[in-house]
Design a protein around this motif. Structure first.
Motif, short mmCIF file in Angstrom:
data_model
loop_
_atom_site.label_atom_id
_atom_site.label_comp_id
_atom_site.label_asym_id
_atom_site.label_seq_id
_atom_site.Cartn_x
_atom_site.Cartn_y
_atom_site.Cartn_z
N ARG A 259 36.17 48.83 54.52
CA ARG A 259 36.70 49.30 55.80
C ARG A 259 37.12 50.78 55.76
NH1 ARG A 259 37.52 46.04 60.62
NH2 ARG A 259 37.07 43.90 60.01
N LEU A 260 37.44 51.28 54.58
CA LEU A 260 37.95 52.64 54.46
C LEU A 260 36.86 53.56 53.92
CD1 LEU A 260 41.44 51.67 53.01
CD2 LEU A 260 40.78 52.00 55.40
N VAL A 261 37.19 54.81 53.70
CA VAL A 261 36.16 55.77 53.26
C VAL A 261 35.54 55.35 51.94
CG1 VAL A 261 35.75 58.14 52.54
CG2 VAL A 261 37.20 57.69 54.52
N PHE A 262 36.38 54.86 51.01
CA PHE A 262 35.88 54.37 49.73
C PHE A 262 36.23 52.89 49.58
CE2 PHE A 262 36.42 58.93 49.05
CZ PHE A 262 35.16 59.26 48.58
N ASP A 263 35.35 52.17 48.90
CA ASP A 263 35.54 50.73 48.72
C ASP A 263 36.79 50.42 47.92
OD1 ASP A 263 33.25 50.22 50.11
OD2 ASP A 263 32.02 49.72 48.35
N SER A 264 37.31 49.22 48.13
CA SER A 264 38.39 48.68 47.29
C SER A 264 37.87 47.43 46.61
CB SER A 264 39.64 48.38 48.12
OG SER A 264 39.32 47.57 49.24
N TYR A 265 38.50 47.08 45.48
CA TYR A 265 37.90 46.08 44.58
C TYR A 265 38.88 44.99 44.17
CZ TYR A 265 34.46 49.78 44.27
OH TYR A 265 33.54 50.74 44.58
N ALA A 266 39.66 44.48 45.11
CA ALA A 266 40.60 43.42 44.78
C ALA A 266 39.89 42.16 44.29
CB ALA A 266 41.48 43.10 45.99
N ALA A 267 38.81 41.77 44.97
CA ALA A 267 38.12 40.53 44.62
C ALA A 267 37.37 40.64 43.28
CB ALA A 267 37.17 40.13 45.74
N PRO A 268 36.59 41.70 43.02
CA PRO A 268 35.98 41.82 41.69
C PRO A 268 37.03 41.89 40.58
CG PRO A 268 34.90 43.30 43.22
CD PRO A 268 36.10 42.75 43.94
N GLY A 269 38.18 42.52 40.86
CA GLY A 269 39.25 42.56 39.87
C GLY A 269 39.79 41.18 39.57
N MET A 270 39.87 40.33 40.59
CA MET A 270 40.36 38.98 40.40
C MET A 270 39.38 38.16 39.55
SD MET A 270 42.93 36.99 41.13
CE MET A 270 42.80 36.12 39.58
N ILE A 271 38.09 38.31 39.80
CA ILE A 271 37.09 37.62 38.97
C ILE A 271 37.18 38.09 37.53
CG2 ILE A 271 34.62 37.43 38.52
CD1 ILE A 271 34.11 37.07 41.40
N SER A 272 37.38 39.39 37.35
CA SER A 272 37.50 39.93 35.99
C SER A 272 38.68 39.30 35.27
CB SER A 272 37.69 41.45 36.05
OG SER A 272 36.58 42.07 36.65
N ALA A 273 39.82 39.21 35.95
CA ALA A 273 41.01 38.61 35.34
C ALA A 273 40.78 37.14 35.02
CB ALA A 273 42.21 38.78 36.26
N ALA A 274 40.06 36.43 35.90
CA ALA A 274 39.76 35.02 35.65
C ALA A 274 38.87 34.85 34.43
CB ALA A 274 39.10 34.41 36.88
N LEU A 275 37.88 35.74 34.27
CA LEU A 275 37.02 35.65 33.09
C LEU A 275 37.79 35.96 31.81
CD1 LEU A 275 33.55 37.18 34.02
CD2 LEU A 275 34.11 34.81 33.50
N LEU A 276 38.70 36.92 31.87
CA LEU A 276 39.53 37.22 30.71
C LEU A 276 40.38 36.01 30.33
CD1 LEU A 276 40.62 40.82 31.74
CD2 LEU A 276 39.33 40.24 29.67
N GLN A 277 40.92 35.32 31.34
CA GLN A 277 41.68 34.10 31.07
C GLN A 277 40.80 33.05 30.42
OE1 GLN A 277 45.04 33.56 31.77
NE2 GLN A 277 44.81 31.64 30.66
N ALA A 278 39.58 32.89 30.93
CA ALA A 278 38.65 31.91 30.36
C ALA A 278 38.30 32.26 28.93
CB ALA A 278 37.39 31.84 31.23
N MET A 279 38.12 33.55 28.63
CA MET A 279 37.86 33.96 27.25
C MET A 279 39.04 33.64 26.34
SD MET A 279 35.97 37.66 27.84
CE MET A 279 36.15 38.09 26.09
N ALA A 280 40.24 33.90 26.84
CA ALA A 280 41.44 33.62 26.06
C ALA A 280 41.57 32.13 25.78
CB ALA A 280 42.67 34.13 26.78
N ASP A 281 41.30 31.32 26.78
CA ASP A 281 41.42 29.87 26.62
C ASP A 281 40.34 29.31 25.72
OD1 ASP A 281 43.57 29.95 28.31
OD2 ASP A 281 42.47 29.25 30.08
N ALA A 282 39.18 29.98 25.65
CA ALA A 282 38.07 29.48 24.85
C ALA A 282 38.37 29.56 23.36
CB ALA A 282 36.79 30.27 25.16
N ARG A 283 39.14 30.56 22.95
CA ARG A 283 39.48 30.72 21.54
C ARG A 283 40.99 30.96 21.43
NH1 ARG A 283 35.66 28.51 21.39
NH2 ARG A 283 33.55 29.08 20.68
N PRO A 284 41.78 29.90 21.63
CA PRO A 284 43.24 30.07 21.71
C PRO A 284 43.88 30.60 20.44
CG PRO A 284 42.64 27.75 21.64
CD PRO A 284 41.38 28.50 21.83
N GLU A 285 43.42 30.16 19.28
CA GLU A 285 44.04 30.62 18.02
C GLU A 285 43.75 32.10 17.79
OE1 GLU A 285 42.80 28.11 14.85
OE2 GLU A 285 43.80 26.32 15.65
#
Length: 305
Positions: A259-285
């Protein structure tokens, strides 16, 4: 429907006569509706912003005058009008003038209100993008499986070129806290190819790529290079279907705020954080051990205030 028919339909939709009974749109709503749903370049958004700020005057300018006021070329104004679905600038101006006249006549929607509505509309659009991500993440098994694959890829390559560099660097910065070997590629061409070859030779299995609009040609080249080396590709991109998707083994889509002159990335950032969580959970130790080591180093060297 032809382009000219589409333009006339849009003009009818945004003029007061096109509003539903009892739901007459304000000038600000009408103008924002004109831009809604169209992917505009930053340069085109400058033109849109000028129209927002100077509606009552700009709607009556010639193409030459508007181009001079905004500081762009006349062909840029024409491309802007066509990107909105009009046959050219005259058709766009014809749609703008009733909106401008209603604003002059005192219909609610001053320039200040228009600007306020514009910024709020940008936030509303991002909220909708996040709602779509929420639905995407409902399939937790899929996200967790991708996280496991990325966690097990040593090294893990993270690719982001041009506007996508910031997303790639954010992901890589966090991933290094929980993963032993994360490599970031933020330059295209032979530099990217060399990095991908080295990652594969070192035993890596995956590259996580970010590709936000406007999609860079060198991103497509890099994805093809990654596949040629034997790396699998996980791609985070916007919902646009294109050749980048064809080169990926796994695709996660998230809308960008446009909507603005330059894009914003709240949704891609949320997916990134979710993948980081999934990586952390995959190898908890491993995750816990690395996080503790990092905190000890941070305390020892005084990384933070």
């Amino acid at each position: 429907m032809s382009l000219s028919q589409h333009a006339r339909a849009q003009a009818a939709a945004i003029t007061p006569g096109g509003a539903s009974p009892g739901q007459e749109k304000t000038p600000s709503d009408q103008l924002l509706a004109l831009f809604d749903g169209h992917r505009l370049s930053p340069g085109q958004r400058r033109i849109a912003q000028y129209l927002v700020d100077h509606l009552t005057e700009a709607a009556f300018l010639s193409i030459t005058e508007l181009a001079e006021r905004v500081g762009v070329s006349q062909p840029s104004v024409t491309r802007f009008a066509v990107s909105l679905g009009f046959t050219g600038y005259p058709a766009l101006r014809e749609a703008l003038q009733p909106i401008a006249l209603s604003a002059v006549a005192g219909v609610p929607g001053s320039r200040e209100q228009l600007r306020r509505n514009e910024l709020q509309a940008a936030v509303d659009a991002e909220i909708q993008n996040l709602e779509n991500v929420r639905r995407l993440l409902a399939d937790t098994d899929h996200v967790l499986e991708i996280g496991r694959e990325l966690a097990d890829s040593v090294p893990l390559t993270v690719l982001g070129l041009r506007i996508s560099v910031s997303l790639a660097e954010y992901f890589a910065y966090a991933a290094r806290r929980i993963h032993p070997d994360v490599r970031v590629v933020t330059r295209g061409g032979s530099v990217a190819y060399d990095a991908l070859l080295q990652a594969r030779a070192a035993g890596g299995g995956w590259v996580l790529a970010f590709a936000m609009p406007r999609h860079a040609k060198e991103t497509l080249v890099a994805l093809r290079a990654a596949r040629s080396t034997g790396l699998r590709v996980a791609l985070i991109t916007d919902p646009t279907v294109g050749p980048l998707v064809e080169e990926a083994d796994v695709v996660l889509t998230a809308g960008t705020g446009s909507r603005l002159v330059f894009d914003s990335y709240a949704a891609p950032g949320m997916i990134s954080a979710a993948l980081l969580q999934a990586m952390a959970d995959a190898r908890p130790e491993r995750t816990q051990a690395r996080l503790e080591q990092y905190e000890q180093a941070a305390d020892q060297h005084g990384f933070f205030l």
